[in-house]
Design a protein around this motif. Structure first.
Motif, PDB file in Angstrom:
ATOM      1  N   VAL A 178     -13.551  -0.153 -38.799  1.00 37.81           N
ATOM      2  CA  VAL A 178     -14.050  -0.107 -37.420  1.00 37.81           C
ATOM      3  C   VAL A 178     -14.654   1.234 -37.028  1.00 37.81           C
ATOM      4  N   ARG A 179     -14.593   2.193 -37.913  1.00 37.31           N
ATOM      5  CA  ARG A 179     -15.103   3.536 -37.609  1.00 37.31           C
ATOM      6  C   ARG A 179     -16.578   3.507 -37.222  1.00 37.31           C
ATOM      7  N   GLU A 180     -17.383   2.686 -37.885  1.00 37.89           N
ATOM      8  CA  GLU A 180     -18.819   2.638 -37.596  1.00 37.89           C
ATOM      9  C   GLU A 180     -19.105   2.128 -36.188  1.00 37.89           C
ATOM     10  N   HIS A 181     -18.110   1.526 -35.540  1.00 41.60           N
ATOM     11  CA  HIS A 181     -18.266   1.031 -34.170  1.00 41.60           C
ATOM     12  C   HIS A 181     -17.692   2.019 -33.153  1.00 41.60           C
ATOM     13  N   GLY A 182     -17.362   3.222 -33.604  1.00 44.94           N
ATOM     14  CA  GLY A 182     -16.836   4.237 -32.710  1.00 44.94           C
ATOM     15  C   GLY A 182     -15.357   4.072 -32.390  1.00 44.94           C
ATOM     16  N   VAL A 183     -14.682   3.262 -33.162  1.00 43.67           N
ATOM     17  CA  VAL A 183     -13.250   3.032 -32.942  1.00 43.67           C
ATOM     18  C   VAL A 183     -12.478   3.726 -34.055  1.00 43.67           C
ATOM     19  N   ARG A 184     -11.441   4.434 -33.705  1.00 50.45           N
ATOM     20  CA  ARG A 184     -10.591   5.102 -34.698  1.00 50.45           C
ATOM     21  C   ARG A 184      -9.182   4.539 -34.582  1.00 50.45           C
ATOM     22  N   ILE A 185      -8.514   4.452 -35.688  1.00 50.37           N
ATOM     23  CA  ILE A 185      -7.139   3.966 -35.737  1.00 50.37           C
ATOM     24  C   ILE A 185      -6.234   5.150 -36.047  1.00 50.37           C
ATOM     25  N   LEU A 186      -5.199   5.320 -35.260  1.00 50.79           N
ATOM     26  CA  LEU A 186      -4.253   6.400 -35.454  1.00 50.79           C
ATOM     27  C   LEU A 186      -2.868   5.796 -35.657  1.00 50.79           C
ATOM     28  N   LEU A 187      -2.217   6.206 -36.709  1.00 47.13           N
ATOM     29  CA  LEU A 187      -0.862   5.743 -36.979  1.00 47.13           C
ATOM     30  C   LEU A 187       0.097   6.888 -36.684  1.00 47.13           C
ATOM     31  N   VAL A 188       1.025   6.652 -35.782  1.00 50.74           N
ATOM     32  CA  VAL A 188       2.030   7.650 -35.446  1.00 50.74           C
ATOM     33  C   VAL A 188       3.314   7.268 -36.172  1.00 50.74           C
ATOM     34  N   GLU A 189       3.831   8.201 -36.967  1.00 56.06           N
ATOM     35  CA  GLU A 189       5.052   7.948 -37.720  1.00 56.06           C
ATOM     36  C   GLU A 189       6.112   8.967 -37.309  1.00 56.06           C
ATOM     37  N   PRO A 190       6.814   8.674 -36.212  1.00 59.71           N
ATOM     38  CA  PRO A 190       7.822   9.623 -35.749  1.00 59.71           C
ATOM     39  C   PRO A 190       8.991   9.704 -36.716  1.00 59.71           C
ATOM     40  N   GLY A 191       9.722  10.786 -36.615  1.00 61.02           N
ATOM     41  CA  GLY A 191      10.912  10.942 -37.441  1.00 61.02           C
ATOM     42  C   GLY A 191      12.024  10.032 -36.954  1.00 61.02           C
ATOM     43  N   PRO A 192      13.184  10.135 -37.556  1.00 56.76           N
ATOM     44  CA  PRO A 192      14.303   9.272 -37.167  1.00 56.76           C
ATOM     45  C   PRO A 192      14.727   9.501 -35.714  1.00 56.76           C
ATOM     46  N   ILE A 193      15.113   8.439 -35.065  1.00 52.34           N
ATOM     47  CA  ILE A 193      15.591   8.471 -33.686  1.00 52.34           C
ATOM     48  C   ILE A 193      16.930   7.732 -33.645  1.00 52.34           C
ATOM     49  N   ASN A 194      17.840   8.194 -32.827  1.00 52.84           N
ATOM     50  CA  ASN A 194      19.161   7.596 -32.726  1.00 52.84           C
ATOM     51  C   ASN A 194      19.074   6.277 -31.958  1.00 52.84           C
ATOM     52  N   THR A 195      18.925   5.209 -32.693  1.00 51.30           N
ATOM     53  CA  THR A 195      18.865   3.857 -32.143  1.00 51.30           C
ATOM     54  C   THR A 195      19.853   2.994 -32.928  1.00 51.30           C
ATOM     55  N   PRO A 196      20.091   1.760 -32.509  1.00 54.17           N
ATOM     56  CA  PRO A 196      20.993   0.890 -33.265  1.00 54.17           C
ATOM     57  C   PRO A 196      20.313   0.250 -34.483  1.00 54.17           C
ATOM     58  N   PHE A 197      19.369   0.963 -35.084  1.00 52.44           N
ATOM     59  CA  PHE A 197      18.638   0.434 -36.237  1.00 52.44           C
ATOM     60  C   PHE A 197      19.588  -0.059 -37.320  1.00 52.44           C
ATOM     61  N   ASP A 198      20.569   0.764 -37.669  1.00 50.51           N
ATOM     62  CA  ASP A 198      21.479   0.392 -38.746  1.00 50.51           C
ATOM     63  C   ASP A 198      22.321  -0.828 -38.390  1.00 50.51           C
ATOM     64  N   ALA A 199      22.674  -0.983 -37.127  1.00 48.84           N
ATOM     65  CA  ALA A 199      23.475  -2.132 -36.700  1.00 48.84           C
ATOM     66  C   ALA A 199      22.654  -3.419 -36.673  1.00 48.84           C
ATOM     67  N   ASN A 200      21.330  -3.288 -36.596  1.00 44.11           N
ATOM     68  CA  ASN A 200      20.458  -4.467 -36.504  1.00 44.11           C
ATOM     69  C   ASN A 200      19.814  -4.869 -37.824  1.00 44.11           C
ATOM     70  N   MET A 201      20.200  -4.215 -38.914  1.00 40.54           N
ATOM     71  CA  MET A 201      19.631  -4.585 -40.211  1.00 40.54           C
ATOM     72  C   MET A 201      20.076  -5.997 -40.585  1.00 40.54           C
ATOM     73  N   VAL A 202      19.156  -6.784 -41.074  1.00 37.85           N
ATOM     74  CA  VAL A 202      19.455  -8.151 -41.478  1.00 37.85           C
ATOM     75  C   VAL A 202      20.116  -8.134 -42.859  1.00 37.85           C
ATOM     76  N   GLN A 203      21.210  -8.838 -42.962  1.00 39.37           N
ATOM     77  CA  GLN A 203      21.931  -8.931 -44.230  1.00 39.37           C
ATOM     78  C   GLN A 203      21.557 -10.234 -44.926  1.00 39.37           C
ATOM     79  N   ALA A 204      21.516 -10.204 -46.245  1.00 39.95           N
ATOM     80  CA  ALA A 204      21.208 -11.408 -47.020  1.00 39.95           C
ATOM     81  C   ALA A 204      22.332 -12.427 -46.867  1.00 39.95           C
ATOM     82  N   ASP A 205      21.984 -13.709 -46.885  1.00 38.32           N
ATOM     83  CA  ASP A 205      22.993 -14.769 -46.806  1.00 38.32           C
ATOM     84  C   ASP A 205      23.919 -14.741 -48.022  1.00 38.32           C
ATOM     85  N   THR A 206      23.327 -14.508 -49.181  1.00 33.04           N
ATOM     86  CA  THR A 206      24.112 -14.445 -50.427  1.00 33.04           C
ATOM     87  C   THR A 206      23.713 -13.185 -51.193  1.00 33.04           C
TER      88      THR A 206
END
Length: 77
Positions: free
Chosen positions: A22-50
């Motif tokens: 999309v750059r040729e159309h004057g649009v730029r894409i920016l990816l923001v990758e922040p560092g770790p943040i104290n959220t319940p990420f670990d508590a919300n991880m999906v566990q395998a059924d087996t």
């Protein structure tokens, strides 16, 4: 951990590819990758059924590392 890392890499690759498309159309894409943040990420991880026993130790290590990383980071506010 592979699933977590691979999905982050997929978002990065998609963002870079889209930026080139999309750059040729004057649009730029920016990816923001922040560092770790104290959220319940670990508590919300999906566990395998087996979960496969061969990965039990690696799974525990990953869970311990993620829990520690989250505890030692700032709150989102």
């Amino acid at each position: 951990m592979a699933v977590y890392v691979s999905t982050k890499h997929a978002v990065e690759g998609y963002s870079e590819s889209l930026d080139h498309e999309v750059r040729e159309h004057g649009v730029r894409i920016l990816l923001v990758e922040p560092g770790p943040i104290n959220t319940p990420f670990d508590a919300n991880m999906v566990q395998a059924d087996t979960p496969m026993p061969v990965y039990a130790q690696r799974r525990r290590t990953f869970e311990d590392v993620m829990a520690e990383a989250v505890r030692e980071t700032p709150r989102p506010a």
